[in-house]
Design a protein around this motif. Structure first.
Motif, mmCIF file in Angstrom:
data_model
loop_
_atom_site.group_PDB
_atom_site.id
_atom_site.type_symbol
_atom_site.label_atom_id
_atom_site.label_comp_id
_atom_site.label_asym_id
_atom_site.label_seq_id
_atom_site.Cartn_x
_atom_site.Cartn_y
_atom_site.Cartn_z
ATOM 1 N N SER A 18 0.743 -1.173 -0.015
ATOM 2 C CA SER A 18 0.116 -0.166 0.078
ATOM 3 C C SER A 18 0.876 1.303 -0.170
ATOM 4 O O SER A 18 0.556 2.290 -0.543
ATOM 5 C CB SER A 18 -0.882 -0.011 1.232
ATOM 6 O OG SER A 18 -0.260 0.320 2.415
ATOM 7 N N CYS A 32 1.996 1.714 -3.454
ATOM 8 C CA CYS A 32 1.116 2.148 -4.138
ATOM 9 C C CYS A 32 0.703 3.618 -4.009
ATOM 10 O O CYS A 32 0.646 4.485 -5.013
ATOM 11 C CB CYS A 32 -0.258 1.494 -4.131
ATOM 12 S SG CYS A 32 -1.729 1.655 -5.089
ATOM 13 N N HIS A 34 -5.674 -4.354 -4.949
ATOM 14 C CA HIS A 34 -4.975 -4.371 -3.823
ATOM 15 C C HIS A 34 -6.021 -4.173 -2.734
ATOM 16 O O HIS A 34 -5.790 -5.195 -1.838
ATOM 17 C CB HIS A 34 -3.959 -3.188 -3.724
ATOM 18 C CG HIS A 34 -2.999 -3.382 -2.466
ATOM 19 N ND1 HIS A 34 -2.304 -4.184 -2.300
ATOM 20 C CD2 HIS A 34 -3.160 -2.594 -1.378
ATOM 21 C CE1 HIS A 34 -1.747 -4.283 -1.103
ATOM 22 N NE2 HIS A 34 -2.094 -3.098 -0.584
ATOM 23 N N TYR A 72 -3.462 -11.002 -9.000
ATOM 24 C CA TYR A 72 -2.054 -10.621 -9.392
ATOM 25 C C TYR A 72 -1.670 -11.116 -10.836
ATOM 26 O O TYR A 72 -1.281 -10.602 -11.474
ATOM 27 C CB TYR A 72 -0.986 -10.862 -8.526
ATOM 28 C CG TYR A 72 -1.241 -9.794 -7.226
ATOM 29 C CD1 TYR A 72 -1.255 -8.563 -7.455
ATOM 30 C CD2 TYR A 72 -1.664 -10.422 -5.977
ATOM 31 C CE1 TYR A 72 -1.430 -7.658 -6.408
ATOM 32 C CE2 TYR A 72 -1.921 -9.418 -4.930
ATOM 33 C CZ TYR A 72 -1.590 -7.999 -5.176
ATOM 34 O OH TYR A 72 -2.097 -7.364 -4.008
#
Length: 314
Positions: A121, A124, A246, A294
């Motif tokens: 995260s 990202c 995600h 993924y």
């Protein structure tokens, strides 16, 4: 007094339960679980192989994805021996220390995954909100340090779990609910006071998973204005797709894990088959969905998988 001491001892074995309530269907269940294991293990090995071989995937996001795949392999190999023994070979007994060792590795890999999702995260967040700083902040060395920190944190949190259990007397039939050893399950078996075990387990669940989930949520709250500010619709949708993938991986991990932990601690009157079903969801669903999320949504991995499975013409 001597008789009392004899009855309350630390047992040397646990009898891991199978699925007695599904008598007659156990063989089909064994086939299904072995199929899920095979898909999970082969899929994660393929992802690790692709990331290693493809030079354009030697980036922070894919390094973290390879850690996630390694973690899923760790969980599979930690639980496979006892599930095979209980369901396929009808040999449910396992040594006390072996059970504690399995418990340690299952929870170690779970805590590791929480840290990896937090790191992903952050990756990202940097890619969306601070793209100009991304390459200077998330260098290979920094990613390696993050990975080592995640492993050390997980080890330090899980390492104390077996020792209070070893000190407790077991004076009842040592039959855990599952075909593998989980801490919330094992602390129901001793006839001594398990308050410390339960409180410490709950503390690390709240402090680690709680903190990680809050930080992950905060990162996506901060991402949203930057995503909506992207001028080109195609780029905006692509970025949103990455974020949603995600978020799905995060929810698929946290929801079953927290449910299992809470039901074991506070759902004493919940039927046994509910405990088993929830634990199977916790064990098998996240690795399977990680593969789907993924491998399909990551263009480079999807392309290489298709090339490997369907031939070079693709």
């Amino acid at each position: 007094m001597t008789s009392y001491r004899t009855n309350i001892t630390r047992s040397t074995t646990f009898t891991l339960s199978g699925f007695s309530e599904m008598e007659g269907l156990e063989h089909w269940l064994a086939v299904l679980l072995l199929l899920l294991y095979a898909i999970s293990i082969l899929g994660n090995i393929l992802i690790l192989f692709i990331i290693k071989e493809e030079q354009n995937l030697h980036q922070p996001m894919y390094y973290l994805l390879s850690l996630l795949s390694a973690k899923d392999l760790g969980v599979s190999f930690s639980t496979l021996p006892t599930i095979l023994a209980a369901l396929c070979f009808h040999a449910p007994e396992t040594a006390f220390d072996a059970c504690l060792t399995q418990m340690f590795f299952i929870h170690f890999f779970s805590w590791t995954k929480s840290g990896i999702l937090l790191a992903m995260s952050f990756d990202c967040y940097m890619a969306i909100c601070h793209p100009l700083c991304y390459s200077t902040v998330l260098t290979d060395i920094h990613v390696a340090h993050m990975g080592i920190s995640i492993i050390i944190r997980s080890f330090c949190m899980v390492f104390p779990l077996p020792f209070p259990l070893k000190r407790l007397p077991f004076c009842k039939a040592n039959v855990p609910t599952h075909s593998y050893c989980l801490h919330p399950d094992l602390i129901r078996l001793p006839c001594g006071d398990t308050t410390i075990n339960s409180m410490y387990g709950l503390f690390i669940v709240i402090s680690a998973f709680g903190l990680d989930s809050v930080l992950i949520f905060l990162s996506y709250v901060l991402n949203l204005p930057s995503v909506l500010a992207i001028a080109f619709q195609e780029e905006r949708l692509k970025t949103l797709n990455t974020c949603v993938s995600h978020i799905c991986a995060v929810l698929i991990f946290y929801v079953p894990m927290l449910s299992v932990s809470m039901v074991h601690r506070f759902g004493k009157h919940v039927p046994e088959h509910v405990h088993k079903s929830m634990s199977l969801l916790y064990l098998f669903v996240p690795p399977m969905f990680n593969l789907i999320i993924y491998s399909i949504n990551t263009k480079e991995i999807h392309k290489r998988l298709c090339k490997m499975l369907l031939g070079p013409k693709l």
